[in-house]
Design a protein around this motif. Structure first.
Motif, mmCIF file in Angstrom:
data_model
loop_
_atom_site.group_PDB
_atom_site.id
_atom_site.type_symbol
_atom_site.label_atom_id
_atom_site.label_comp_id
_atom_site.label_asym_id
_atom_site.label_seq_id
_atom_site.Cartn_x
_atom_site.Cartn_y
_atom_site.Cartn_z
ATOM 1 N N GLU A 100 0.821 -1.210 0.000
ATOM 2 C CA GLU A 100 0.000 0.000 0.000
ATOM 3 C C GLU A 100 0.858 1.264 0.000
ATOM 4 O O GLU A 100 0.494 2.275 -0.606
ATOM 5 N N ARG A 132 -8.998 11.235 6.994
ATOM 6 C CA ARG A 132 -9.805 11.178 5.772
ATOM 7 C C ARG A 132 -8.934 10.890 4.561
ATOM 8 O O ARG A 132 -9.298 10.094 3.686
ATOM 9 N N LEU A 135 -7.847 7.236 4.507
ATOM 10 C CA LEU A 135 -8.930 6.363 4.045
ATOM 11 C C LEU A 135 -9.094 6.446 2.537
ATOM 12 O O LEU A 135 -9.327 5.437 1.863
ATOM 13 N N ASP A 136 -8.954 7.661 2.000
ATOM 14 C CA ASP A 136 -9.066 7.846 0.561
ATOM 15 C C ASP A 136 -7.929 7.129 -0.160
ATOM 16 O O ASP A 136 -8.144 6.478 -1.191
ATOM 17 N N ARG A 138 -6.275 4.519 0.931
ATOM 18 C CA ARG A 138 -6.518 3.074 1.041
ATOM 19 C C ARG A 138 -7.539 2.619 0.008
ATOM 20 O O ARG A 138 -7.378 1.571 -0.625
ATOM 21 N N ARG A 139 -8.575 3.410 -0.184
ATOM 22 C CA ARG A 139 -9.593 3.061 -1.180
ATOM 23 C C ARG A 139 -8.985 3.038 -2.578
ATOM 24 O O ARG A 139 -9.235 2.113 -3.363
ATOM 25 N N ARG A 140 -8.179 4.045 -2.886
ATOM 26 C CA ARG A 140 -7.585 4.127 -4.222
ATOM 27 C C ARG A 140 -6.581 3.005 -4.446
ATOM 28 O O ARG A 140 -6.498 2.439 -5.544
ATOM 29 N N THR A 142 -6.718 0.036 -3.069
ATOM 30 C CA THR A 142 -7.514 -1.182 -3.253
ATOM 31 C C THR A 142 -8.065 -1.262 -4.668
ATOM 32 O O THR A 142 -8.036 -2.327 -5.305
ATOM 33 N N GLU A 143 -8.547 -0.140 -5.198
ATOM 34 C CA GLU A 143 -9.060 -0.119 -6.569
ATOM 35 C C GLU A 143 -7.963 -0.476 -7.572
ATOM 36 O O GLU A 143 -8.205 -1.225 -8.535
ATOM 37 N N ARG A 146 -7.126 -4.213 -7.481
ATOM 38 C CA ARG A 146 -8.149 -4.995 -8.193
ATOM 39 C C ARG A 146 -8.010 -4.827 -9.700
ATOM 40 O O ARG A 146 -8.217 -5.782 -10.460
ATOM 41 N N GLU A 152 -7.311 -7.452 -2.309
ATOM 42 C CA GLU A 152 -7.081 -6.383 -1.338
ATOM 43 C C GLU A 152 -6.116 -6.798 -0.233
ATOM 44 O O GLU A 152 -5.406 -5.961 0.340
ATOM 45 N N ARG A 155 -2.454 -5.594 0.111
ATOM 46 C CA ARG A 155 -2.143 -4.223 0.524
ATOM 47 C C ARG A 155 -1.150 -4.157 1.676
ATOM 48 O O ARG A 155 -0.264 -3.295 1.704
#
Length: 270
Positions: A100, A132, A135-136, A138-140, A142-143, A146, A152, A155
Motif C-alpha cells: 500500500e 480522511r 482512508l481515501d 486506502r480506497r484508491r 484497493t481499486e 483490483r 485487497e 495491501r
C-alpha cells in the motif's frame, strides 16, 4: 497531432552514441512497439523521453509542450501524465515498504489531499495525512490492486511475499496511480517466464482499453511486440531502421535487421 513527438534525439555517453538522431511520433491511444536486441538503445530512449536522463541534443514534445525547456519542478508536475513500468519487478519495488505504501507513494508525492499540500507549503519533509486522506488513499490503492488482478489482502504485505508476476502487477498499479496518459513499458515481461509474461501482456492490453492509455512498449521479442502493438519501430545500434504498421513490419519487412529478428524469435502463444 501526435501525443508525443520525438525529433532528432541523441544521447552520447563519453564517445559512445547510445541513441543517434531518433525521430518518432506516438499517437494517443496506440501502442508503439520498440524492438531490438540488448544494447540497441531502447531503454535509453525510453528514459530520455521521460527525462530520467538528459539528451545530448534533439527535441521532445508532449501534448505540444516542449519537455526539454521545463525545469525539474515543472517536469515533476508533468510526470503525473508520464510514467514507467520497469523491467525487473524484483529490483523496482522497495523491500522495506508495504504494497500500500509503494502504490500510494506517487499519490502522496504529487499531493494526495489538502492535508498534504498544506504541510508541504510549510516545508515539512514528511506529510502528515489526515484520517480522511488515509482512508481515501486506502480506497484508491484497493481499486488499483483490483485493476491489476490482485486481492485487497496484498495491501499490507511486502514485495518479498509475492512471485515475479505479482510484483510486476504491483509495479503496474504504481504506474497507474496518477492516471497517466503515457506509459513507457520497459521490457516488462523479460524477467518473467513465458506463461506469466503472457498474462502480463494481456493485462496491459486490458488496462489500455480500460484507462485510455498510450504505450511505448520496449522489448527484444518480436512476437510480444507483434501481439500488443499498433505500430512497430525497429532499433539497431542506436538508430531507428524501420517503422510502420504492425502487419506491414511483420509480414513485409524491408530492413535486413528486421528480417533477422523475425527469423530468430519463435512465436509466442497468448
Amino acid at each position: 497531432m501526435p501525443l508525443l513527438e520525438i525529433r532528432n534525439l541523441t544521447k552520447v555517453f563519453g564517445e559512445v552514441g547510445a541513441v543517434n538522431d531518433v525521430s518518432l511520433d506516438i499517437h494517443a491511444g496506440e501502442t508503439l512497439g520498440l524492438v531490438g536486441e540488448s544494447g540497441s538503445g531502447k531503454s535509453t530512449l525510453g528514459r530520455l523521453i521521460l527525462r530520467l536522463i538528459e539528451p545530448t541534443s534533439g527535441g521532445i514534445r508532449f501534448q505540444d509542450t516542449d519537455l526539454l525547456s521545463k525545469s525539474n519542478s515543472e517536469m515533476r508536475r508533468l510526470r503525473r501524465d508520464l510514467q514507467i513500468i520497469f523491467q525487473d519487478p524484483f529490483a523496482s519495488l522497495d523491500p522495506r515498504f508495504r504494497v500500500e505504501d509503494i502504490i500510494a507513494e506517487p499519490l502522496i508525492i504529487h499531493g494526495a489531499g489538502e492535508s498534504y499540500e498544506q504541510n508541504e507549503s510549510r516545508g515539512d519533509s514528511r506529510p502528515r495525512l489526515s484520517s480522511r486522506t488515509k482512508l481515501d488513499l486506502r480506497r484508491r490503492v484497493t481499486e488499483l490492486l483490483r485493476a491489476v488482478g490482485l486481492d485487497e489482502s496484498a495491501r499490507t504485505r511486502y514485495p518479498h511475499e509475492f512471485s515475479g508476476g505479482q510484483r510486476q502487477r504491483i509495479g503496474i498499479a504504481r504506474a497507474l496511480a496518477l492516471r497517466p496518459k503515457f506509459i513507457v513499458c520497459d521490457e516488462p515481461v523479460s524477467a518473467l517466464d513465458v506463461s506469466v509474461g503472457a498474462q502480463i501482456v494481456n493485462l496491459l492490453a486490458q488496462l489500455q482499453r480500460d484507462f485510455g492509455l498510450t504505450y511505448l512498449f520496449i522489448s527484444h521479442s518480436m512476437p510480444v511486440v507483434r501481439y500488443l502493438s499498433t505500430r512497430i519501430a525497429v532499433m539497431y545500434k542506436g538508430k531507428i531502421v524501420e517503422t510502420g504498421e504492425t502487419a506491414t513490419i511483420t509480414e513485409r519487412p524491408n530492413h535486413p535487421y528486421t528480417r533477422s529478428l523475425l527469423d530468430a524469435t519463435p512465436r509466442l502463444s497468448v
